[in-house]
Write an enzyme that holds these catalytic residues in place. Structure first.
Site, short mmCIF file in Angstrom:
data_model
loop_
_atom_site.label_atom_id
_atom_site.label_comp_id
_atom_site.label_asym_id
_atom_site.label_seq_id
_atom_site.Cartn_x
_atom_site.Cartn_y
_atom_site.Cartn_z
CE LYS A 1 -12.98 0.29 -9.06
NZ LYS A 1 -11.88 -0.43 -8.44
CG PHE B 1 -8.84 -4.54 -1.70
CD1 PHE B 1 -10.22 -4.67 -1.76
CD2 PHE B 1 -8.10 -5.59 -1.16
CE1 PHE B 1 -10.85 -5.82 -1.30
CE2 PHE B 1 -8.72 -6.73 -0.69
CZ PHE B 1 -10.10 -6.85 -0.76
CE1 TYR C 1 -13.61 3.85 -8.23
CE2 TYR C 1 -15.99 4.03 -8.43
CZ TYR C 1 -14.87 3.39 -7.92
OH TYR C 1 -15.02 2.29 -7.11
CB SER D 1 -17.82 -0.37 -8.35
OG SER D 1 -18.85 0.50 -7.98
CE1 TYR E 1 -15.66 -5.95 -3.93
CE2 TYR E 1 -14.87 -3.82 -3.21
CZ TYR E 1 -14.63 -5.15 -3.52
OH TYR E 1 -13.36 -5.64 -3.40
CE LYS F 1 -12.75 5.15 -0.75
NZ LYS F 1 -13.39 4.47 0.35
CB THR G 1 -19.92 2.65 -10.28
OG1 THR G 1 -20.11 3.91 -10.89
CG2 THR G 1 -18.57 2.10 -10.71
N GLY H 1 -25.35 13.42 -11.15
CA GLY H 1 -24.82 12.09 -11.43
C GLY H 1 -25.45 10.99 -10.59
CG ASP H 2 -26.47 10.89 -6.28
OD1 ASP H 2 -25.36 10.37 -6.47
OD2 ASP H 2 -26.84 11.36 -5.18
CG ASP I 1 2.29 3.46 -6.78
OD1 ASP I 1 1.82 4.55 -6.45
OD2 ASP I 1 1.81 2.76 -7.71
CG ASP J 1 -2.09 0.91 1.11
OD1 ASP J 1 -1.87 2.11 0.88
OD2 ASP J 1 -3.24 0.45 1.25
P1 NAD Z 1 -9.47 2.96 0.20
O1 NAD Z 1 -9.06 4.25 -0.42
O2 NAD Z 1 -9.81 2.97 1.65
O3 NAD Z 1 -8.35 1.85 -0.04
C1 NAD Z 1 -7.54 1.82 -1.19
C2 NAD Z 1 -6.10 1.65 -0.70
O4 NAD Z 1 -5.23 1.57 -1.83
C3 NAD Z 1 -5.61 2.82 0.16
O5 NAD Z 1 -5.04 2.32 1.35
C4 NAD Z 1 -4.57 3.52 -0.72
O6 NAD Z 1 -3.55 4.10 0.07
C5 NAD Z 1 -4.09 2.38 -1.59
N1 NAD Z 1 -3.60 2.75 -2.92
C6 NAD Z 1 -4.20 3.55 -3.84
N2 NAD Z 1 -3.47 3.60 -4.95
C7 NAD Z 1 -2.38 2.79 -4.76
C8 NAD Z 1 -1.28 2.41 -5.55
N3 NAD Z 1 -1.12 2.88 -6.79
N4 NAD Z 1 -0.37 1.57 -5.03
C9 NAD Z 1 -0.50 1.09 -3.77
N5 NAD Z 1 -1.54 1.41 -2.97
C10 NAD Z 1 -2.46 2.25 -3.46
O7 NAD Z 1 -10.70 2.41 -0.66
P2 NAD Z 1 -11.69 1.21 -0.35
O8 NAD Z 1 -13.01 1.77 -0.04
O9 NAD Z 1 -11.06 0.26 0.59
O10 NAD Z 1 -11.79 0.56 -1.80
C11 NAD Z 1 -10.99 -0.54 -2.19
C12 NAD Z 1 -11.32 -0.90 -3.64
O11 NAD Z 1 -12.71 -1.22 -3.73
C13 NAD Z 1 -11.08 0.24 -4.63
O12 NAD Z 1 -10.57 -0.32 -5.83
C14 NAD Z 1 -12.47 0.80 -4.87
O13 NAD Z 1 -12.60 1.40 -6.13
C15 NAD Z 1 -13.31 -0.45 -4.75
N6 NAD Z 1 -14.71 -0.16 -4.39
C16 NAD Z 1 -14.96 0.53 -3.23
C17 NAD Z 1 -16.27 0.84 -2.90
C18 NAD Z 1 -16.59 1.61 -1.63
O14 NAD Z 1 -17.71 2.08 -1.49
N7 NAD Z 1 -15.68 1.77 -0.68
C19 NAD Z 1 -17.32 0.42 -3.72
C20 NAD Z 1 -17.02 -0.29 -4.88
C21 NAD Z 1 -15.70 -0.58 -5.21
C1 UD1 Z 2 -21.25 6.42 -4.62
C2 UD1 Z 2 -20.54 6.61 -5.93
C3 UD1 Z 2 -20.44 5.27 -6.65
C4 UD1 Z 2 -19.78 4.22 -5.74
C5 UD1 Z 2 -20.61 4.13 -4.46
C6 UD1 Z 2 -20.07 3.12 -3.47
C7 UD1 Z 2 -21.18 8.89 -6.58
C8 UD1 Z 2 -21.96 9.73 -7.55
N1 UD1 Z 2 -21.29 7.56 -6.75
O1 UD1 Z 2 -22.53 6.02 -4.93
O2 UD1 Z 2 -19.68 5.40 -7.83
O3 UD1 Z 2 -19.72 2.97 -6.40
O4 UD1 Z 2 -20.62 5.42 -3.84
O5 UD1 Z 2 -18.96 3.63 -2.84
O6 UD1 Z 2 -20.46 9.39 -5.74
N2 UD1 Z 2 -26.48 11.02 0.09
C9 UD1 Z 2 -27.05 12.09 0.72
N3 UD1 Z 2 -26.24 12.95 1.41
C10 UD1 Z 2 -24.89 12.78 1.49
C11 UD1 Z 2 -24.30 11.66 0.84
C12 UD1 Z 2 -25.13 10.81 0.13
O7 UD1 Z 2 -28.27 12.27 0.68
O8 UD1 Z 2 -24.20 13.60 2.11
C13 UD1 Z 2 -27.35 10.07 -0.63
C14 UD1 Z 2 -27.05 9.92 -2.12
O9 UD1 Z 2 -27.76 10.87 -2.85
C15 UD1 Z 2 -27.50 8.48 -2.37
C16 UD1 Z 2 -27.21 7.77 -1.05
O10 UD1 Z 2 -27.14 8.80 -0.06
O11 UD1 Z 2 -28.88 8.44 -2.61
C17 UD1 Z 2 -25.91 6.98 -1.04
O12 UD1 Z 2 -24.85 7.85 -1.44
P1 UD1 Z 2 -23.32 7.36 -1.45
O13 UD1 Z 2 -22.98 6.79 -0.14
O14 UD1 Z 2 -22.49 8.50 -1.95
O15 UD1 Z 2 -23.29 6.15 -2.49
P2 UD1 Z 2 -23.77 6.08 -4.03
O16 UD1 Z 2 -24.52 7.29 -4.43
O17 UD1 Z 2 -24.46 4.78 -4.20
#
Ligand code: NAD
Ligand code: UD1
Length: 335
Positions: free
Chosen positions: A151, A79, A147, A123, A175, A83, A125, A292-293, A57, A30
């Site tokens: 993906k 991971f 973003y 995701s 996810y 994001k 997404t 975008g929501d 990295d 990381d």
């Molecule tokens: P996070 O930012 O908490 O974790 C990502 C980690 O990767 C961090 O610790 C960061 O320091 C490290 N990192 C980033 N770029 C790097 C690189 N080039 N080399 C080495 N380390 C690097 O995010 P998360 O929420 O744990 O998400 C993990 C993965 O899941 C991501 O790919 C994200 O897109 C995907 N994902 C997350 C969500 C969500 O809601 N959290 C939803 C769908 C998909």
């Molecule tokens: C966001 C990301 C999506 C990602 C997902 C999971 C955007 C546009 N999309 O989606 O790409 O895969 O997170 O990490 O950012 N909300 C509020 N007030 C707030 C925050 C959110 O009302 O302050 C609402 C949003 O409008 C939505 C819901 O809560 O209806 C969930 O929002 P959020 O947690 O940001 O997730 P996603 O919109 O699903």
């Protein structure tokens, strides 16, 4: 040994905890761009064994090649990546470089070392604005921001790779909305600055760090007008990864599955559930829709049940209680 890229981050750290519970040795790479080194100490306490940690990295090819030479890696949980949707619109090149080039560099190092088992964080997404819910894996894919496009492209790269070299074993895990924290309260989501996502924002309002929540729109075609999402406990999510690893070991192939609960909750339902779990009030104001929501999004989670023998078991109350426990300890830590 399992190599976990981004293992100090939110989902990666929980995956390390789950992998350690399942008896795996772990090597974390990381660059700490969005996480803290102290997470490694917490993981050591949680599992009783200190995970190997390399600060670096995934785009550093000589580092990655060396690691694969030095350690016997059986599989990679990938991971590492950026994001934040809004930031990706401002910095597309950084997102494509980190997410797409990072994955290409990782795949190159894996292939050189003949390590061909990969679990990738995709995701929901990739479904864009879904035509119907629940969303099956076969639904059309689209992207509305860099973003999401990163993906989509990585999903396609992985399919092309498998098409060309079928000795790879690849899982593309889509996810839905991961929330919650490890029940110990030692690790959780620690967003830098103002949280973009709903649950961490609600948690900071409950502690009083923020005055109120903006509810982005109450005129969506949903039962109470606010956005509906499929929130999944992060422990369920990472257990789904361990199940996917098991599946790949036995069946091989290219696996594409949703990791969600199959149940949607609205923003107002989330506020209420969090108030109940925390005993605090969460003041909110109705604000404009966030650009975008989408209105609603939840998973058809039947394929994961069928193929992985896995389903999410933790309910919304547990997601809120575990977030709250973590938020209280994180707030203390930051004082
Ligand atoms: P996070 O930012 O908490 O974790 C990502 C980690 O990767 C961090 O610790 C960061 O320091 C490290 N990192 C980033 N770029 C790097 C690189 N080039 N080399 C080495 N380390 C690097 O995010 P998360 O929420 O744990 O998400 C993990 C993965 O899941 C991501 O790919 C994200 O897109 C995907 N994902 C997350 C969500 C969500 O809601 N959290 C939803 C769908 C998909
Ligand atoms: C966001 C990301 C999506 C990602 C997902 C999971 C955007 C546009 N999309 O989606 O790409 O895969 O997170 O990490 O950012 N909300 C509020 N007030 C707030 C925050 C959110 O009302 O302050 C609402 C949003 O409008 C939505 C819901 O809560 O209806 C969930 O929002 P959020 O947690 O940001 O997730 P996603 O919109 O699903």
């Amino acid at each position: 040994m399992i190599l976990v890229t981004g293992g100090a981050g939110y989902i990666g750290s929980h995956a390390c905890a789950a992998l350690a519970s399942a008896g795996h040795e772990i090597l974390i790479v990381d660059n700490l761009s969005n996480s803290r080194r102290s997470v490694i100490d917490e993981l050591a306490v949680l599992s009783g064994v200190r995970p190997l940690f390399v600060e670096g990295d995934i785009r550093d090819s000589s580092l990655m090649n060396n690691l694969f030479r030095k350690y016997t890696v059986k599989a990679v949980f990938h991971f590492a990546g950026l994001k934040a949707v809004g930031e990706s619109v401002q910095k597309p090149l950084e997102y494509y470089d980190n997410n797409i080039r990072g994955t290409l560099d990782l795949l190159d190092a894996m292939r050189r070392a003949s390590v061909k088992t990969l679990i990738f964080s995709s995701s929901a997404t990739v479904y864009g604005d879904p035509e119907r819910v629940p969303i099956p894996e076969s639904a059309p894919r689209s992207a509305t921001n860099p973003y999401g496009r990163s993906k989509l492209v990585i999903e396609d790269i992985l399919a092309d790779l498998y098409g060309a070299e079928d000795d790879w074993r690849i899982a593309r895990l889509r996810y839905f909305n991961p929330v919650g924290a490890h029940p110990s309260g030692r690790i959780g989501e620690a967003p830098q600055g103002i949280p973009n996502n709903l649950m961490p924002f609600i948690a900071q309002v409950a502690t009083g760090q923020r005055e109120f929540l903006n509810v982005y729109g109450n005129d969506y075609p949903t039962p109470d007008g606010t956005g509906v999402r499929d929130y999944i406990h992060v422990m369920d999510l990472v257990e789904g990864h361990v199940a996917a690893l098991e599946y790949l070991r036995n069946a091989g192939g290219l696996l594409t599955v949703n990791l969600g609960t199959g149940q949607g909750y609205s923003v107002l339902e989330m506020i209420k559930a969090f108030e109940q779990a925390s005993g605090r009030s969460v003041p909110y104001r109705i604000a404009a829709r966030r650009p975008g929501d989408i209105a609603q999004c939840w998973a058809d989670s039947s394929l994961a049940r069928e193929l992985l023998d896995w389903k999410a078991t933790r309910k919304l109350a547990e997601m809120c209680t575990d977030t709250w426990r973590w938020q209280k300890s994180a707030a203390m830590f930051n004082q």
